[in-house]
Scaffold this motif. Structure first.
Motif, PDB file in Angstrom:
ATOM      1  N   ALA A   9     -38.409 -92.159 -48.703  1.00 30.49           N
ATOM      2  CA  ALA A   9     -37.169 -92.496 -49.394  1.00 30.49           C
ATOM      3  C   ALA A   9     -36.387 -91.235 -49.744  1.00 30.49           C
ATOM      4  O   ALA A   9     -35.148 -91.238 -49.704  1.00 30.49           O
ATOM      5  CB  ALA A   9     -37.472 -93.308 -50.648  1.00 30.49           C
ATOM      6  N   SER A  10     -37.081 -90.170 -50.079  1.00 33.47           N
ATOM      7  CA  SER A  10     -36.404 -88.911 -50.409  1.00 33.47           C
ATOM      8  C   SER A  10     -35.710 -88.318 -49.196  1.00 33.47           C
ATOM      9  O   SER A  10     -34.603 -87.784 -49.305  1.00 33.47           O
ATOM     10  CB  SER A  10     -37.401 -87.913 -50.970  1.00 33.47           C
ATOM     11  OG  SER A  10     -37.922 -88.374 -52.187  1.00 33.47           O
ATOM     12  N   VAL A  11     -36.335 -88.409 -48.031  1.00 30.22           N
ATOM     13  CA  VAL A  11     -35.720 -87.893 -46.805  1.00 30.22           C
ATOM     14  C   VAL A  11     -34.484 -88.719 -46.446  1.00 30.22           C
ATOM     15  O   VAL A  11     -33.440 -88.168 -46.073  1.00 30.22           O
ATOM     16  CB  VAL A  11     -36.746 -87.874 -45.654  1.00 30.22           C
ATOM     17  CG1 VAL A  11     -36.073 -87.582 -44.325  1.00 30.22           C
ATOM     18  CG2 VAL A  11     -37.835 -86.858 -45.933  1.00 30.22           C
ATOM     19  N   ILE A  12     -34.588 -90.031 -46.591  1.00 28.15           N
ATOM     20  CA  ILE A  12     -33.431 -90.892 -46.320  1.00 28.15           C
ATOM     21  C   ILE A  12     -32.304 -90.590 -47.312  1.00 28.15           C
ATOM     22  O   ILE A  12     -31.135 -90.497 -46.945  1.00 28.15           O
ATOM     23  CB  ILE A  12     -33.845 -92.376 -46.358  1.00 28.15           C
ATOM     24  CG1 ILE A  12     -34.761 -92.681 -45.171  1.00 28.15           C
ATOM     25  CG2 ILE A  12     -32.624 -93.292 -46.345  1.00 28.15           C
ATOM     26  CD1 ILE A  12     -35.401 -94.047 -45.220  1.00 28.15           C
ATOM     27  N   ALA A  13     -32.659 -90.443 -48.579  1.00 32.06           N
ATOM     28  CA  ALA A  13     -31.653 -90.119 -49.599  1.00 32.06           C
ATOM     29  C   ALA A  13     -31.011 -88.768 -49.335  1.00 32.06           C
ATOM     30  O   ALA A  13     -29.808 -88.588 -49.570  1.00 32.06           O
ATOM     31  CB  ALA A  13     -32.291 -90.142 -50.984  1.00 32.06           C
ATOM     32  N   ALA A  14     -31.785 -87.815 -48.849  1.00 40.71           N
ATOM     33  CA  ALA A  14     -31.233 -86.499 -48.527  1.00 40.71           C
ATOM     34  C   ALA A  14     -30.215 -86.605 -47.390  1.00 40.71           C
ATOM     35  O   ALA A  14     -29.155 -85.971 -47.440  1.00 40.71           O
ATOM     36  CB  ALA A  14     -32.353 -85.533 -48.155  1.00 40.71           C
ATOM     37  N   GLY A  15     -30.532 -87.395 -46.392  1.00 41.01           N
ATOM     38  CA  GLY A  15     -29.592 -87.597 -45.287  1.00 41.01           C
ATOM     39  C   GLY A  15     -28.305 -88.264 -45.753  1.00 41.01           C
ATOM     40  O   GLY A  15     -27.202 -87.872 -45.350  1.00 41.01           O
ATOM     41  N   ILE A  16     -28.434 -89.254 -46.607  1.00 43.94           N
ATOM     42  CA  ILE A  16     -27.251 -89.926 -47.136  1.00 43.94           C
ATOM     43  C   ILE A  16     -26.438 -88.974 -48.011  1.00 43.94           C
ATOM     44  O   ILE A  16     -25.198 -88.970 -47.964  1.00 43.94           O
ATOM     45  CB  ILE A  16     -27.668 -91.191 -47.917  1.00 43.94           C
ATOM     46  CG1 ILE A  16     -28.227 -92.233 -46.949  1.00 43.94           C
ATOM     47  CG2 ILE A  16     -26.498 -91.766 -48.701  1.00 43.94           C
ATOM     48  CD1 ILE A  16     -28.863 -93.432 -47.617  1.00 43.94           C
ATOM     49  N   ALA A  17     -27.117 -88.154 -48.798  1.00 44.26           N
ATOM     50  CA  ALA A  17     -26.412 -87.206 -49.671  1.00 44.26           C
ATOM     51  C   ALA A  17     -25.593 -86.219 -48.863  1.00 44.26           C
ATOM     52  O   ALA A  17     -24.434 -85.941 -49.189  1.00 44.26           O
ATOM     53  CB  ALA A  17     -27.415 -86.467 -50.562  1.00 44.26           C
TER      54      ALA A  17
END
Length: 83
Positions: A9-17
């Protein structure tokens, strides 16, 4: 198991950010550059003032993108949510 879900989830959130942090300033920089060129075309004698203001505003817009990158890097490498 929970740690791998948090990591994913953190990697996905980083991509979205990073994506969202790049969209807004990208549109803003395009609009600012277009308006600056239009302003210089209308008043060539004001070119120096327009260019200085444009470069300052572009620097502020780029700072917003860098903030998004910092958030993404902190989510990936210094994750506050993982135990």
């Amino acid at each position: 198991m929970a740690d791998s879900i948090v990591s994913a989830a953190s990697v996905i959130a980083a991509g979205i950010a990073v994506g969202l942090a790049a969209i807004g300033p990208g549109i803003g920089q395009g609009n600012a550059a277009g308006q600056a060129v239009e302003g210089i075309a209308r008043q060539p004698e004001a070119e120096d003032k327009i260019r200085g203001t444009l470069l300052l505003s572009l620097a502020f817009m780029e700072a917003l993108t860098i903030y998004g990158l910092v958030v993404a890097l902190s989510l990936i490498f210094a994750n506050p949510f993982s135990s």
